[in-house]
Motif scaffolding. Structure first.
Motif, PDB file in Angstrom:
ATOM      1  N   LYS A   1      43.069  45.931  38.830  1.00 60.96           N
ATOM      2  CA  LYS A   1      44.325  45.602  39.532  1.00 60.96           C
ATOM      3  C   LYS A   1      44.064  45.363  41.010  1.00 60.96           C
ATOM      4  CE  LYS A   1      47.491  48.395  36.675  1.00 60.96           C
ATOM      5  NZ  LYS A   1      48.388  49.570  36.748  1.00 60.96           N
ATOM      6  N   GLU A   2      43.286  46.248  41.612  1.00 63.19           N
ATOM      7  CA  GLU A   2      42.961  46.108  43.035  1.00 63.19           C
ATOM      8  C   GLU A   2      42.268  44.784  43.312  1.00 63.19           C
ATOM      9  OE1 GLU A   2      39.613  48.040  45.932  1.00 63.19           O
ATOM     10  OE2 GLU A   2      40.692  49.431  44.634  1.00 63.19           O
ATOM     11  N   LEU A   3      41.268  44.460  42.498  1.00 61.97           N
ATOM     12  CA  LEU A   3      40.515  43.225  42.698  1.00 61.97           C
ATOM     13  C   LEU A   3      41.361  41.983  42.425  1.00 61.97           C
ATOM     14  CD1 LEU A   3      37.095  44.384  41.200  1.00 61.97           C
ATOM     15  CD2 LEU A   3      37.670  44.049  43.619  1.00 61.97           C
TER      16      LEU A   3
ATOM     17  N   ASN B   1      42.398  38.984  45.183  1.00 57.14           N
ATOM     18  CA  ASN B   1      42.231  37.583  44.817  1.00 57.14           C
ATOM     19  C   ASN B   1      40.966  36.958  45.412  1.00 57.14           C
ATOM     20  OD1 ASN B   1      43.111  35.446  43.288  1.00 57.14           O
ATOM     21  ND2 ASN B   1      44.328  34.558  44.940  1.00 57.14           N
ATOM     22  N   GLU B   2      39.905  37.762  45.538  1.00 53.64           N
ATOM     23  CA  GLU B   2      38.645  37.252  46.083  1.00 53.64           C
ATOM     24  C   GLU B   2      37.621  36.935  45.001  1.00 53.64           C
ATOM     25  OE1 GLU B   2      37.405  40.268  48.815  1.00 53.64           O
ATOM     26  OE2 GLU B   2      38.941  39.744  50.276  1.00 53.64           O
ATOM     27  N   LEU B   3      37.799  37.542  43.814  1.00 57.00           N
ATOM     28  CA  LEU B   3      36.854  37.351  42.725  1.00 57.00           C
ATOM     29  C   LEU B   3      37.558  36.739  41.529  1.00 57.00           C
ATOM     30  CD1 LEU B   3      35.059  40.844  42.769  1.00 57.00           C
ATOM     31  CD2 LEU B   3      34.237  38.730  43.801  1.00 57.00           C
ATOM     32  N   SER B   4      36.823  35.965  40.760  1.00 52.44           N
ATOM     33  CA  SER B   4      37.369  35.428  39.507  1.00 52.44           C
ATOM     34  C   SER B   4      37.390  36.556  38.479  1.00 52.44           C
ATOM     35  CB  SER B   4      36.493  34.282  39.004  1.00 52.44           C
ATOM     36  OG  SER B   4      35.247  34.792  38.565  1.00 52.44           O
ATOM     37  N   LEU B   5      38.117  36.364  37.416  1.00 48.19           N
ATOM     38  CA  LEU B   5      38.175  37.352  36.355  1.00 48.19           C
ATOM     39  C   LEU B   5      36.784  37.569  35.746  1.00 48.19           C
ATOM     40  CD1 LEU B   5      40.328  39.177  35.260  1.00 48.19           C
ATOM     41  CD2 LEU B   5      40.830  37.491  33.500  1.00 48.19           C
TER      42      LEU B   5
ATOM     43  N   GLN C   1      45.999  46.292  26.756  1.00 48.81           N
ATOM     44  CA  GLN C   1      46.224  47.519  25.994  1.00 48.81           C
ATOM     45  C   GLN C   1      46.745  48.638  26.903  1.00 48.81           C
ATOM     46  OE1 GLN C   1      42.646  49.016  24.168  1.00 48.81           O
ATOM     47  NE2 GLN C   1      43.774  50.095  22.575  1.00 48.81           N
ATOM     48  N   VAL C   2      46.224  48.730  28.116  1.00 48.57           N
ATOM     49  CA  VAL C   2      46.613  49.794  29.046  1.00 48.57           C
ATOM     50  C   VAL C   2      47.910  49.467  29.780  1.00 48.57           C
ATOM     51  CG1 VAL C   2      45.926  51.028  31.154  1.00 48.57           C
ATOM     52  CG2 VAL C   2      44.259  50.644  29.329  1.00 48.57           C
ATOM     53  N   THR C   3      48.064  48.223  30.230  1.00 48.29           N
ATOM     54  CA  THR C   3      49.204  47.873  31.085  1.00 48.29           C
ATOM     55  C   THR C   3      50.345  47.187  30.349  1.00 48.29           C
ATOM     56  OG1 THR C   3      48.354  45.684  31.669  1.00 48.29           O
ATOM     57  CG2 THR C   3      47.666  47.555  33.069  1.00 48.29           C
ATOM     58  N   GLY C   4      50.056  46.619  29.181  1.00 50.48           N
ATOM     59  CA  GLY C   4      51.078  45.878  28.442  1.00 50.48           C
ATOM     60  C   GLY C   4      51.196  44.426  28.858  1.00 50.48           C
ATOM     61  N   MET C   5      50.304  43.988  29.745  1.00 54.22           N
ATOM     62  CA  MET C   5      50.331  42.579  30.182  1.00 54.22           C
ATOM     63  C   MET C   5      48.914  42.088  30.411  1.00 54.22           C
ATOM     64  SD  MET C   5      51.646  42.996  34.120  1.00 54.22           S
ATOM     65  CE  MET C   5      52.595  44.484  33.894  1.00 54.22           C
TER      66      MET C   5
ATOM     67  N   PHE D   1      49.757  39.933  35.427  1.00 56.44           N
ATOM     68  CA  PHE D   1      49.779  40.930  36.500  1.00 56.44           C
ATOM     69  C   PHE D   1      49.671  40.258  37.867  1.00 56.44           C
ATOM     70  CE2 PHE D   1      47.577  43.692  39.516  1.00 56.44           C
ATOM     71  CZ  PHE D   1      48.395  44.806  39.507  1.00 56.44           C
ATOM     72  N   LYS D   2      48.799  39.253  37.983  1.00 55.93           N
ATOM     73  CA  LYS D   2      48.617  38.545  39.262  1.00 55.93           C
ATOM     74  C   LYS D   2      49.898  37.860  39.727  1.00 55.93           C
ATOM     75  CE  LYS D   2      44.909  36.248  40.515  1.00 55.93           C
ATOM     76  NZ  LYS D   2      43.665  35.458  40.556  1.00 55.93           N
ATOM     77  N   THR D   3      50.736  37.416  38.782  1.00 57.52           N
ATOM     78  CA  THR D   3      51.935  36.676  39.157  1.00 57.52           C
ATOM     79  C   THR D   3      53.110  37.572  39.550  1.00 57.52           C
ATOM     80  OG1 THR D   3      52.777  36.563  36.893  1.00 57.52           O
ATOM     81  CG2 THR D   3      51.313  34.777  37.620  1.00 57.52           C
ATOM     82  N   LEU D   4      52.991  38.872  39.307  1.00 57.95           N
ATOM     83  CA  LEU D   4      54.090  39.788  39.638  1.00 57.95           C
ATOM     84  C   LEU D   4      54.286  39.897  41.145  1.00 57.95           C
ATOM     85  CD1 LEU D   4      53.393  42.780  37.222  1.00 57.95           C
ATOM     86  CD2 LEU D   4      55.115  41.005  36.963  1.00 57.95           C
ATOM     87  N   GLN D   5      55.522  40.024  41.564  1.00 59.26           N
ATOM     88  CA  GLN D   5      55.819  40.242  42.984  1.00 59.26           C
ATOM     89  C   GLN D   5      55.441  41.665  43.387  1.00 59.26           C
ATOM     90  OE1 GLN D   5      56.830  37.938  45.151  1.00 59.26           O
ATOM     91  NE2 GLN D   5      56.719  36.440  43.503  1.00 59.26           N
TER      92      GLN D   5
END
Length: 186
Positions: free
Chosen positions: A132-134, A138-142, A163-167, A172-176
């Protein structure tokens, strides 16, 4: 002499604890996450005052061996996930057993009994918080994140993340508002 402090999981935490040590007149020789080596043994009055002040800041001094071992397990995992840039090729069980000088099955059983979760689930939770932090930075690709955290593939990372977050990670990246947890809340 060593002191063990629960919830001392980041550099900011170390700074706060250092401030309280200074106030109490206790001189550390070395300070790691969750563990402080002291120059000399403090008085019981100093220890009581330090424990009270630390508790007010959300920390807790640990005095029994099993609790110390649990904190050492957590600290090793936090160091491994959050303070290492490249994944270790060794298995987590090997790393913990070597670092803590105990058989992994003993560590695993103790951790599960006290924490109500497995070491593996705790490790995964820490890795997901790091993902989540990474993602937020937004400095590294998945793909780079997967490599850095020791995932076998982007698909494995994405599956575990969902599995852990449900998304998915991309959702997750698109969330405000990014739902991140403090390290000591995991």
């Amino acid at each position: 002499m060593k002191l063990y402090v629960k919830n001392m999981v980041c550099n900011r935490c170390k700074t706060a604890v250092q401030t309280e040590l200074d106030k109490a007149g206790i001189e550390p020789v070395n300070m790691e996450l969750g563990e402080i080596t002291l120059k000399e043994a403090p008085t019981s009055l100093q220890l009581e005052g330090l424990a009270r002040e630390l508790k007010g800041l959300g920390f807790e001094m640990i005095d029994n061996q099993k609790s110390k071992l649990i904190e050492q397990i957590k600290t090793q995992i936090i160091k491994l996930v959050h303070y290492t840039d490249v994944a270790n090729p060794l298995k987590l069980s090997t790393i913990l057993a070597d670092q803590l000088n105990h058989d992994y099955s003993y560590l695993s059983n103790l951790f599960s009994a006290v924490e109500g979760t497995t070491i593996e689930k705790y490790y995964i939770a820490q890795k997901i918080e790091k993902v989540k932090e990474l993602l937020i930075y937004n400095e590294l690709s998945l793909s780079e994140i997967a490599y850095q955290l020791g995932y076998s593939s982007v698909a494995h990372l994405s599956s575990q993340f969902k599995q852990v977050t449900g998304m998915t990670p991309s959702k997750f990246k698109t969330l405000q508002s990014h739902d991140r947890k403090n390290l000591d809340d995991i």
